[in-house]
Design an enzyme around this catalytic site. Structure first.
Site, PDB file in Angstrom:
ATOM      1  N   ASP A  63     -22.514  96.015  63.746  1.00  0.00           N
ATOM      2  CA  ASP A  63     -22.220  97.351  63.226  1.00  0.00           C
ATOM      3  C   ASP A  63     -20.909  97.890  63.776  1.00  0.00           C
ATOM      4  O   ASP A  63     -20.332  97.323  64.708  1.00  0.00           O
ATOM      5  CB  ASP A  63     -23.388  98.315  63.546  1.00  0.00           C
ATOM      6  CG  ASP A  63     -23.876  98.219  64.973  1.00  0.00           C
ATOM      7  OD1 ASP A  63     -23.146  97.667  65.829  1.00  0.00           O
ATOM      8  OD2 ASP A  63     -24.984  98.690  65.257  1.00  0.00           O
ATOM      9  N   ASN A 122     -34.994 105.153  69.285  1.00  0.00           N
ATOM     10  CA  ASN A 122     -35.845 105.456  68.121  1.00  0.00           C
ATOM     11  C   ASN A 122     -36.160 104.181  67.318  1.00  0.00           C
ATOM     12  O   ASN A 122     -36.448 104.255  66.134  1.00  0.00           O
ATOM     13  CB  ASN A 122     -35.178 106.512  67.225  1.00  0.00           C
ATOM     14  CG  ASN A 122     -33.871 106.018  66.625  1.00  0.00           C
ATOM     15  OD1 ASN A 122     -33.418 104.912  66.922  1.00  0.00           O
ATOM     16  ND2 ASN A 122     -33.266 106.823  65.778  1.00  0.00           N
ATOM     17  N   HIS A 124     -34.184 101.847  66.331  1.00  0.00           N
ATOM     18  CA  HIS A 124     -33.230 101.295  65.362  1.00  0.00           C
ATOM     19  C   HIS A 124     -32.748  99.915  65.807  1.00  0.00           C
ATOM     20  O   HIS A 124     -32.706  99.608  66.995  1.00  0.00           O
ATOM     21  CB  HIS A 124     -32.066 102.247  65.071  1.00  0.00           C
ATOM     22  CG  HIS A 124     -31.063 102.444  66.162  1.00  0.00           C
ATOM     23  ND1 HIS A 124     -30.646 103.691  66.578  1.00  0.00           N
ATOM     24  CD2 HIS A 124     -30.357 101.563  66.905  1.00  0.00           C
ATOM     25  CE1 HIS A 124     -29.736 103.558  67.518  1.00  0.00           C
ATOM     26  NE2 HIS A 124     -29.548 102.280  67.742  1.00  0.00           N
ATOM     27  N   GLU A 129     -31.520 103.114  60.968  1.00  0.00           N
ATOM     28  CA  GLU A 129     -32.337 104.183  61.527  1.00  0.00           C
ATOM     29  C   GLU A 129     -33.736 104.163  60.890  1.00  0.00           C
ATOM     30  O   GLU A 129     -33.943 103.518  59.856  1.00  0.00           O
ATOM     31  CB  GLU A 129     -31.659 105.528  61.231  1.00  0.00           C
ATOM     32  CG  GLU A 129     -30.277 105.678  61.884  1.00  0.00           C
ATOM     33  CD  GLU A 129     -30.339 106.065  63.359  1.00  0.00           C
ATOM     34  OE1 GLU A 129     -31.269 105.629  64.068  1.00  0.00           O
ATOM     35  OE2 GLU A 129     -29.437 106.808  63.792  1.00  0.00           O
TER      36      GLU A 129
HETATM   37  C1  GLP Z   1     -26.270 101.375  69.361  1.00  0.00           C
HETATM   38  C2  GLP Z   1     -26.058 100.101  68.562  1.00  0.00           C
HETATM   39  C3  GLP Z   1     -27.270  99.225  68.593  1.00  0.00           C
HETATM   40  C4  GLP Z   1     -27.782  99.080  70.012  1.00  0.00           C
HETATM   41  C5  GLP Z   1     -28.182 100.428  70.544  1.00  0.00           C
HETATM   42  C6  GLP Z   1     -28.700 100.390  71.955  1.00  0.00           C
HETATM   43  O1  GLP Z   1     -26.833 102.386  68.622  1.00  0.00           O
HETATM   44  N1  GLP Z   1     -25.709 100.361  67.211  1.00  0.00           N
HETATM   45  O2  GLP Z   1     -26.958  97.981  68.025  1.00  0.00           O
HETATM   46  O3  GLP Z   1     -28.873  98.225  70.019  1.00  0.00           O
HETATM   47  O4  GLP Z   1     -27.015 101.228  70.534  1.00  0.00           O
HETATM   48  O5  GLP Z   1     -27.665 100.612  72.849  1.00  0.00           O
HETATM   49  P1  GLP Z   1     -27.763 100.576  74.402  1.00  0.00           P
HETATM   50  O6  GLP Z   1     -27.818  99.154  74.762  1.00  0.00           O
HETATM   51  O7  GLP Z   1     -26.483 101.220  74.877  1.00  0.00           O
HETATM   52  O8  GLP Z   1     -28.959 101.319  74.792  1.00  0.00           O
END
Ligand code: GLP
Length: 229
Positions: A63, A122, A124, A129
């Site tokens: 992403d 959440n 995702h 989402e």
């Molecule tokens: C972002 C990314 C996700 C990732 C999530 C968790 O929203 N788009 O791909 O899994 O964050 O991030 P973190 O590892 O910083 O908790």
């Protein structure tokens, strides 16, 4: 779905790095799906230390934000900083989603051999989402307030967190031949409990992974803390 619980986030990073190293050794032109976020930093640190020949590896990131104000806030910058600038990967072999042609770009590369995923608080995956369709492909999405708040730690302020992003869809992710989801820390415990214990349903995006035959969850003790509660 396999659940592998390890004593610390360092051990999680080492274990996943070992497996990736092994896969690249067996298949030097591995197609790797990559993720960003705090969870991935120990993994990329570990991968940077290893003697791995990345010259034939192709990567597809999950992403990217849309409408980023500062280049350094982009996931592209994140990947350059924590991995790509430190290994011998060819930049032309690294990919980020730009438009809906991403799914066909992935297909043309032979499909993703291994997709690495994190998970949002959440539930995702990528930026899919809650209530994203399980048949979704790469597309532009609106970010929830919860996700923007949670990711604001990487920005100057909540206001500078983009409201939109482009993400592989859930069906794009499910097309990967194998998937590793990594979660560490107590903050992820509830998301992991739901992902592991709830039936597949679109309110909990990570439950889509139950439809895949080769998924492994790599968790530290804290992230696995609510399993079986
Ligand atoms: C972002 C990314 C996700 C990732 C999530 C968790 O929203 N788009 O791909 O899994 O964050 O991030 P973190 O590892 O910083 O908790």
């Amino acid at each position: 779905m396999k659940t592998i619980i390890l004593p610390s986030k360092k051990k999680v990073a080492e274990t996943v790095a070992d497996l990736i190293q092994e896969k690249i050794k067996k298949k030097p032109n591995l197609v790797l799906g990559l993720a960003t976020g705090g969870t991935m930093m120990p993994l990329y640190k570990e991968l940077r230390k290893r003697k791995i020949d990345w010259s034939k590896v192709k990567t597809f990131n999950l992403d990217e934000y849309v409408g980023i104000k500062k280049k350094k806030d982009s996931y592209h910058y994140f990947m350059d900083k924590y991995l790509f600038s430190k290994i011998n990967i060819k930049r032309k072999n690294t990919h980020f989603p730009k438009n809906k042609d991403y799914d066909s770009e992935i297909r043309k590369a032979g499909g993703i051999d291994l997709q690495i995923l994190g998970i949002g608080v959440n539930d995702h995956i990528g930026f899919n989402e809650p209530r994203s369709s399980f048949t979704s492909k790469t597309r532009v999405v609106n970010l929830s307030d919860e996700t923007r708040r949670s990711n604001s730690r990487f920005f100057q302020s909540l206001n500078s967190v983009p409201k939109k992003a482009i993400t592989m869809g859930i069906s794009t992710i499910l097309k990967a031949k194998e998937i590793y989801l990594i979660a560490t820390g107590r903050k992820k415990a509830l998301a992991i409990q739901k992902a592991v214990e709830c039936k597949p349903n679109e309110k909990i995006p990570a439950t889509a992974l139950k439809k895949h035959k080769r998924v492994s969850f790599f968790l530290d003790k804290k992230a696995s803390g609510k399993l079986g509660d």
